[in-house]
Design an enzyme around this catalytic site. Structure first.
Site, short mmCIF file in Angstrom:
data_model
loop_
_atom_site.label_atom_id
_atom_site.label_comp_id
_atom_site.label_asym_id
_atom_site.label_seq_id
_atom_site.Cartn_x
_atom_site.Cartn_y
_atom_site.Cartn_z
N LYS A 22 48.79 55.26 33.71
CA LYS A 22 49.20 54.57 32.47
C LYS A 22 48.01 53.82 31.88
CE LYS A 22 51.37 50.46 32.84
NZ LYS A 22 50.74 49.35 32.12
N ASN A 23 47.28 53.07 32.72
CA ASN A 23 46.23 52.19 32.22
C ASN A 23 44.93 52.91 31.89
OD1 ASN A 23 48.07 50.18 32.35
ND2 ASN A 23 47.24 49.22 34.19
N CYS A 115 53.34 36.68 28.32
CA CYS A 115 54.29 37.62 28.93
C CYS A 115 54.71 37.00 30.26
CB CYS A 115 53.65 38.99 29.11
SG CYS A 115 52.63 39.12 30.55
N ARG A 120 47.83 35.20 29.31
CA ARG A 120 47.06 36.41 28.97
C ARG A 120 46.39 36.30 27.59
NH1 ARG A 120 50.32 41.52 30.98
NH2 ARG A 120 48.25 42.46 30.89
N ASP A 302 47.89 44.47 40.48
CA ASP A 302 49.04 45.33 40.20
C ASP A 302 49.68 45.89 41.47
OD1 ASP A 302 47.73 46.80 37.13
OD2 ASP A 302 48.57 44.85 37.60
N ARG A 394 58.35 51.46 32.20
CA ARG A 394 57.09 51.30 31.48
C ARG A 394 55.95 51.96 32.26
NH1 ARG A 394 55.63 45.49 29.42
NH2 ARG A 394 53.94 46.84 28.74
C1 EPZ Z 1 44.90 45.07 32.49
O1 EPZ Z 1 45.49 44.04 31.75
C2 EPZ Z 1 46.05 45.96 32.94
N1 EPZ Z 1 46.72 46.51 31.76
C3 EPZ Z 1 47.03 45.14 33.78
O2 EPZ Z 1 48.04 46.03 34.23
C4 EPZ Z 1 46.29 44.57 34.97
O3 EPZ Z 1 47.17 43.77 35.72
C5 EPZ Z 1 45.10 43.74 34.50
O4 EPZ Z 1 44.23 44.55 33.66
C6 EPZ Z 1 44.26 43.20 35.64
O5 EPZ Z 1 43.77 44.28 36.41
C7 EPZ Z 1 46.15 47.57 31.12
O6 EPZ Z 1 45.10 48.06 31.50
C8 EPZ Z 1 46.90 48.12 29.95
P1 EPZ Z 1 42.67 41.28 31.96
P2 EPZ Z 1 44.54 43.04 30.87
O7 EPZ Z 1 42.26 41.09 30.55
O8 EPZ Z 1 43.37 43.77 30.37
C9 EPZ Z 1 42.19 36.61 31.59
C10 EPZ Z 1 50.22 46.73 34.68
O9 EPZ Z 1 51.04 46.30 35.48
N2 EPZ Z 1 41.69 36.87 30.23
O10 EPZ Z 1 41.77 42.02 32.88
O11 EPZ Z 1 45.43 42.36 29.90
C11 EPZ Z 1 43.67 36.93 31.75
O12 EPZ Z 1 44.46 35.83 31.36
C12 EPZ Z 1 49.39 45.77 33.84
O13 EPZ Z 1 49.96 47.96 34.51
C13 EPZ Z 1 41.23 35.80 29.47
O14 EPZ Z 1 41.25 34.65 29.90
O15 EPZ Z 1 44.08 42.01 31.98
C14 EPZ Z 1 43.79 37.23 33.23
O16 EPZ Z 1 43.94 36.01 33.92
C15 EPZ Z 1 49.86 44.35 34.04
N3 EPZ Z 1 40.75 36.05 28.22
C16 EPZ Z 1 42.44 37.85 33.58
O17 EPZ Z 1 41.56 37.52 32.51
C17 EPZ Z 1 40.72 37.31 27.69
O18 EPZ Z 1 40.24 37.48 26.55
C18 EPZ Z 1 42.47 39.35 33.72
O19 EPZ Z 1 43.07 39.85 32.56
C19 EPZ Z 1 41.19 38.38 28.48
C20 EPZ Z 1 41.67 38.14 29.75
#
Ligand code: EPZ
Length: 415
Positions: A22-23, A115, A120, A302, A394
């Site tokens: 998916k990702n 969420c 996030r 995840d 999803r």
């Molecule tokens: C991706 O989400 C995945 N989704 C998530 O999978 C996964 O859990 C996550 O990466 C971590 O591996 C997709 O790829 C579509 P991040 P993403 O930005 O990109 C902070 C699933 O179950 N952050 O790497 O949204 C954030 O709050 C989903 O398939 C900021 O502070 O995650 C978090 O604490 C759930 N500022 C950390 O970084 C930003 O601008 C990691 O988030 C961006 C992120």
């Protein structure tokens, strides 16, 4: 709304195939915005999130054709807006921001909002795009971004954000000059996106490491690309074998993407052996093991909820620490309703293994928490009903079909 009804206690046996990730599929489908040629993608999983991203892109004028693969064309874009009612259902919609600015010079994307698993924020996405010359303002819950022409920039990410890295990498492919993304996310899905973009004529080096170099081009062409296997789905089914005392053969998974997962599952007592193009997974006794979630190549967040379900039946005490999201223990209360012994202490959960779990009606709250409850239900004595399975749909293709093929007593019924 449906629910899953699971009669637990049966060891799973048999063979299943892993679907496309998916990702990886989500950013790769969005990357079609960067060219006016047709793209064809194979092994795209049939998931609710894929349906959602298609709706969002169709709303922008992108055309889709279903056939042997998924064909996508963005030659006739009619807008640059991603509306709230679509973005709020899936945060990954934010991935259209970078490509729209790069292709059209303009984007209006709803702020995703929080969420279940955390706030996030997307501040790092916006900061990087601003460094590339985008003028960004926030108005009535929307991000308004404009750029006559993005320019290459030297970007350092405070956090190795996955979709942040992907957004900036996609934008940089059409920027003027070189962009360097430091402290980039190293996930296999980021590398897959870069591989697809390079097949479209982009010039990206270093994807999969913490420093990615992108030399901007005037335009990209179309390509064909096969989506990589879903390492989280594969890890989930490995735990399904382990938690039920069964033995399962998994096809089409890529162990190279799963080293931290496999390492921890072996510590927890699972036998995991690669046999040609298949992986053999056999349960033994479940050994309580500590785990901390980290950015790739660390243990993935995840997989945290699914691993916790396994530890509920461990032979001792396991400390599970969540370092990525601030609220990713929503499954704990539901697991406790099934007899699990778990105490939350800040960002850690202390899981004391019990001899058995008992079936109960439980509520899914997010994608991976739902998977955790299904795994617990497969092992529990009695019947477990998992409500709000739309969360599961999803990210898990036909989960009840795949589990039934392994001998599970599970069915989907209207709730
Ligand atoms: C991706 O989400 C995945 N989704 C998530 O999978 C996964 O859990 C996550 O990466 C971590 O591996 C997709 O790829 C579509 P991040 P993403 O930005 O990109 C902070 C699933 O179950 N952050 O790497 O949204 C954030 O709050 C989903 O398939 C900021 O502070 O995650 C978090 O604490 C759930 N500022 C950390 O970084 C930003 O601008 C990691 O988030 C961006 C992120």
């Amino acid at each position: 709304m449906d629910k899953l009804v699971i009669k637990g206690g049966k060891p799973l046996r048999g063979e299943i195939a892993i679907s496309g990730a998916k990702n990886a599929a989500l950013p790769i489908i969005v990357a079609s915005l960067l060219t006016s040629d047709w793209n064809t993608y194979y092994n795209v999983p049939k998931l609710r999130d894929i349906f959602t991203i298609k709706r969002l892109l169709e709303n922008l004028g992108v055309e889709f054709e279903e056939g042997d693969g998924l064909r996508v064309n963005a030659s006739r874009l009619k807008g640059y807006m991603a509306p709230y009612d679509l973005v709020r259902t899936m945060r990954a919609s934010i991935l259209v921001l970078g490509p729209l600015i790069a292709r059209l010079g303009r984007a209006k994307v709803s702020l995703p909002g929080g969420c279940a698993i955390g706030a996030r924020p997307i501040d790092l996405h916006l900061k990087g795009l601003a460094q590339m010359g985008a003028k960004i303002s926030l108005d009535q819950g929307y991000i308004e971004a404009r750029a006559n022409c993005l320019k290459g920039a030297d970007i350092y990410l405070d956090i190795p954000t996955v979709t942040g890295t992907e957004n900036l990498m996609m934008a940089a492919t059409l920027a003027k000059g070189i962009t360097v993304i430091k402290n980039a996310a190293r996930e296999p899905e980021v590398e897959a996106l870069a591989n697809m973009l390079n097949r479209c004529g982009a010039k990206i080096e270093g994807a999969g490491t913490d420093t990615i170099f992108i030399e901007g081009k005037n335009g990209l062409s179309g390509t064909e690309f096969r989506i990589i296997p879903d390492r989280i789905e594969a890890g989930t089914y490995m735990i399904a074998a382990g938690i039920t005392g069964g033995e399962v053969i998994i096809k089409d998974c890529c162990l190279n993407h799963m080293q931290a997962i496999v390492d921890k599952l072996r510590d927890a007592g699972l036998i995991i052996e690669e046999r040609g193009r298949k992986v053999f997974v056999k349960a033994t006794s479940i050994h309580s093991t500590d785990v901390t979630t980290l950015p790739y190549p660390g243990f993935p967040t995840d997989m945290q909820a699914q691993f916790m379900a396994l530890m509920c039946l461990g032979d001792g005490v396991s400390v599970i620490t969540e370092r990525i999201f601030e609220n990713r223990f929503m499954h704990v209360l539901e697991l406790k309703r099934m007899g699990a012994d778990i105490k939350i202490d800040g960002s850690s959960a202390v899981v004391r293994g019990v001899s058995c779990l008992k079936g109960a009606p439980v509520m899914a709250s997010d994608l991976r928490a739902s998977a955790s409850l299904v795994l617990a239900g497969l092992a529990a004595r009695g019947v477990t009903e998992v409500y709000r399975v739309y969360h599961l749909d999803r990210g898990y293709e036909k989960i009840e079909v795949k589990l039934r093929a392994l001998g599970a007593e599970i069915e989907r019924v209207p709730a």
